[in-house]
Design an enzyme around this catalytic site. Sequence first.
Site, PDB file in Angstrom:
ATOM      1  N   LYS A 197      -0.998  -8.984   0.159  1.00 55.44           N
ATOM      2  CA  LYS A 197      -1.571  -7.705  -0.263  1.00 55.44           C
ATOM      3  C   LYS A 197      -2.363  -7.858  -1.556  1.00 55.44           C
ATOM      4  O   LYS A 197      -3.433  -7.264  -1.709  1.00 55.44           O
ATOM      5  CB  LYS A 197      -0.485  -6.649  -0.430  1.00 55.44           C
ATOM      6  CG  LYS A 197      -1.091  -5.286  -0.755  1.00 55.44           C
ATOM      7  CD  LYS A 197      -0.208  -4.127  -0.438  1.00 55.44           C
ATOM      8  CE  LYS A 197      -0.960  -2.810  -0.574  1.00 55.44           C
ATOM      9  NZ  LYS A 197      -0.117  -1.640  -0.297  1.00 55.44           N
ATOM     10  N   GLU A 257       6.507  -3.550   7.828  1.00 57.49           N
ATOM     11  CA  GLU A 257       5.385  -3.878   6.946  1.00 57.49           C
ATOM     12  C   GLU A 257       5.313  -5.384   6.679  1.00 57.49           C
ATOM     13  O   GLU A 257       4.223  -5.943   6.522  1.00 57.49           O
ATOM     14  CB  GLU A 257       5.492  -3.098   5.633  1.00 57.49           C
ATOM     15  CG  GLU A 257       5.371  -1.587   5.777  1.00 57.49           C
ATOM     16  CD  GLU A 257       3.938  -1.100   5.931  1.00 57.49           C
ATOM     17  OE1 GLU A 257       3.011  -1.940   5.984  1.00 57.49           O
ATOM     18  OE2 GLU A 257       3.745   0.123   5.999  1.00 57.49           O
ATOM     19  N   HIS A 306      -1.235   1.976  11.249  1.00 53.07           N
ATOM     20  CA  HIS A 306      -1.030   3.198  10.478  1.00 53.07           C
ATOM     21  C   HIS A 306      -1.732   4.427  11.059  1.00 53.07           C
ATOM     22  O   HIS A 306      -1.253   5.542  10.881  1.00 53.07           O
ATOM     23  CB  HIS A 306      -1.475   2.980   9.028  1.00 53.07           C
ATOM     24  CG  HIS A 306      -0.520   2.163   8.220  1.00 53.07           C
ATOM     25  ND1 HIS A 306      -0.195   0.860   8.550  1.00 53.07           N
ATOM     26  CD2 HIS A 306       0.211   2.461   7.117  1.00 53.07           C
ATOM     27  CE1 HIS A 306       0.671   0.393   7.660  1.00 53.07           C
ATOM     28  NE2 HIS A 306       0.939   1.347   6.794  1.00 53.07           N
ATOM     29  N   GLU A 332     -10.601   0.307  -1.101  1.00 55.40           N
ATOM     30  CA  GLU A 332     -10.625   0.393   0.360  1.00 55.40           C
ATOM     31  C   GLU A 332     -11.992   0.797   0.894  1.00 55.40           C
ATOM     32  O   GLU A 332     -12.143   1.710   1.694  1.00 55.40           O
ATOM     33  CB  GLU A 332      -9.547   1.370   0.864  1.00 55.40           C
ATOM     34  CG  GLU A 332      -9.190   1.167   2.327  1.00 55.40           C
ATOM     35  CD  GLU A 332      -8.014   2.004   2.777  1.00 55.40           C
ATOM     36  OE1 GLU A 332      -8.133   2.672   3.807  1.00 55.40           O
ATOM     37  OE2 GLU A 332      -6.979   2.000   2.096  1.00 55.40           O
ATOM     38  N   HIS A 362       8.609   6.224   7.961  1.00 54.13           N
ATOM     39  CA  HIS A 362       7.267   5.640   7.927  1.00 54.13           C
ATOM     40  C   HIS A 362       7.203   4.265   8.588  1.00 54.13           C
ATOM     41  O   HIS A 362       6.320   4.013   9.430  1.00 54.13           O
ATOM     42  CB  HIS A 362       6.772   5.551   6.480  1.00 54.13           C
ATOM     43  CG  HIS A 362       5.466   4.849   6.342  1.00 54.13           C
ATOM     44  ND1 HIS A 362       4.299   5.340   6.877  1.00 54.13           N
ATOM     45  CD2 HIS A 362       5.140   3.667   5.748  1.00 54.13           C
ATOM     46  CE1 HIS A 362       3.299   4.504   6.614  1.00 54.13           C
ATOM     47  NE2 HIS A 362       3.786   3.493   5.927  1.00 54.13           N
ATOM     48  N   LYS A 408      -2.403   2.669  -4.551  1.00 55.60           N
ATOM     49  CA  LYS A 408      -2.643   3.864  -3.734  1.00 55.60           C
ATOM     50  C   LYS A 408      -1.467   4.824  -3.911  1.00 55.60           C
ATOM     51  O   LYS A 408      -0.321   4.468  -3.671  1.00 55.60           O
ATOM     52  CB  LYS A 408      -2.807   3.489  -2.260  1.00 55.60           C
ATOM     53  CG  LYS A 408      -4.125   2.820  -1.962  1.00 55.60           C
ATOM     54  CD  LYS A 408      -4.202   2.298  -0.553  1.00 55.60           C
ATOM     55  CE  LYS A 408      -4.310   3.387   0.463  1.00 55.60           C
ATOM     56  NZ  LYS A 408      -4.567   2.845   1.824  1.00 55.60           N
TER      57      LYS A 408
END
Length: 380
Positions: free
Chosen positions: A231, A190, A252, A241, A271, A148
């Site tokens: 992941k 994360e 998110h 996705e 982030h 991504k």
Amino acid sequence: MSIDAPVVVEVGLGDRTYDILIGSGLLARAGAEIARRLPGTRAAVVTDANVAAAHLAALQASLETGGIQTAVITLPPGEKTKSFARLEEVVDGVLAAKLERGDIVIAFGGGVIGDLAGFAAGIVRRGMNFVQIPTSLLAQVDSSVGGKTGINSPRGKNLVGVFHQPKLVLADTGVLDTLPIREFRAGYAELAKYGLIDRPEFFAWLEKNWVQVFAGGPERAQAIAEACRAKADVVARDEFETGDRALLNLGHTFGHALEAATQYDGSRLVHGEGVAIGMALAYRFSSRLNLASPDDAARVESHLRAVGLPWRIADIPGELPDAEALLAFITQDKKVSRGALTFILTRGIGQAFIAKDVPASEVLSFLTENHSDQQKMRPR
């Protein structure tokens, strides 16, 4: 971890399958690893000024040893670099270096550089080879894996981009020793996310071992490898996705709205911090909807506090837009489909699920309560 024995995690995507190498000392062998997979190529190294000052010389020496000629494009650090203007700069730099479609764009930095360089690689000459060498914990466990890529718009985060898989990911755990503690904490959010999605035993392990993960012992490489496996499994099942890859967005939707509300000002919120607050909000919202126990929300908040991460809206310095404005940012998020609000909610630790058609009125009421209550908690 020995330089001779990195952990290898495979991202299985048929003829586009690639490896994630995880271990200390991988920067020194980057040239050899890339040349073995992509022989005879040249490269554009896209990095930021902070990473360049700390590590660029080592990478260039490694690439030279591997026989890879390079051009370097150095950008300012920070989330605001993920812009149309900087994308144009990278694209122009790659073209000015006269690189061909079979050559390589190397993303050498954190998530911002990885997303931007990957997007450029995906569109220059209709798609160039791409290698990720992530230098932040967040990038090593999340943004460098899965293809991504993208940039931000004033209307929201990551709204412009493409799916473009790398040919290789080299996660040198040793470079994390130079990472500022705030950035390491942001990446840790994360890491925790993977446990909270569907690996409750991993979250429990982090609760017991987070100090060692921060200290840089073998637990750090173990945690990064576990996150990459988590992941990679999801990406192999759902590359674009359209299904359960959306679970990786736990925290998110709220987090992106808060980032947009701060105008991507990294001095206020980065982030991973937005994700941390977003995960706490997701668990609290799930509790409000009687989906999960308040004890689970409290457990998540306790762990985030323990590692030094923000966990509530009040932890963001400065004033924020009101709850209706935050909801407007949420409705711009790419996780909204045909106007229906989609959230990743949970039934408990490690029991995340995709909730579609969440009533906007419930979200607004929840945001209003959290926003007003936590504004009162701010120090004056």
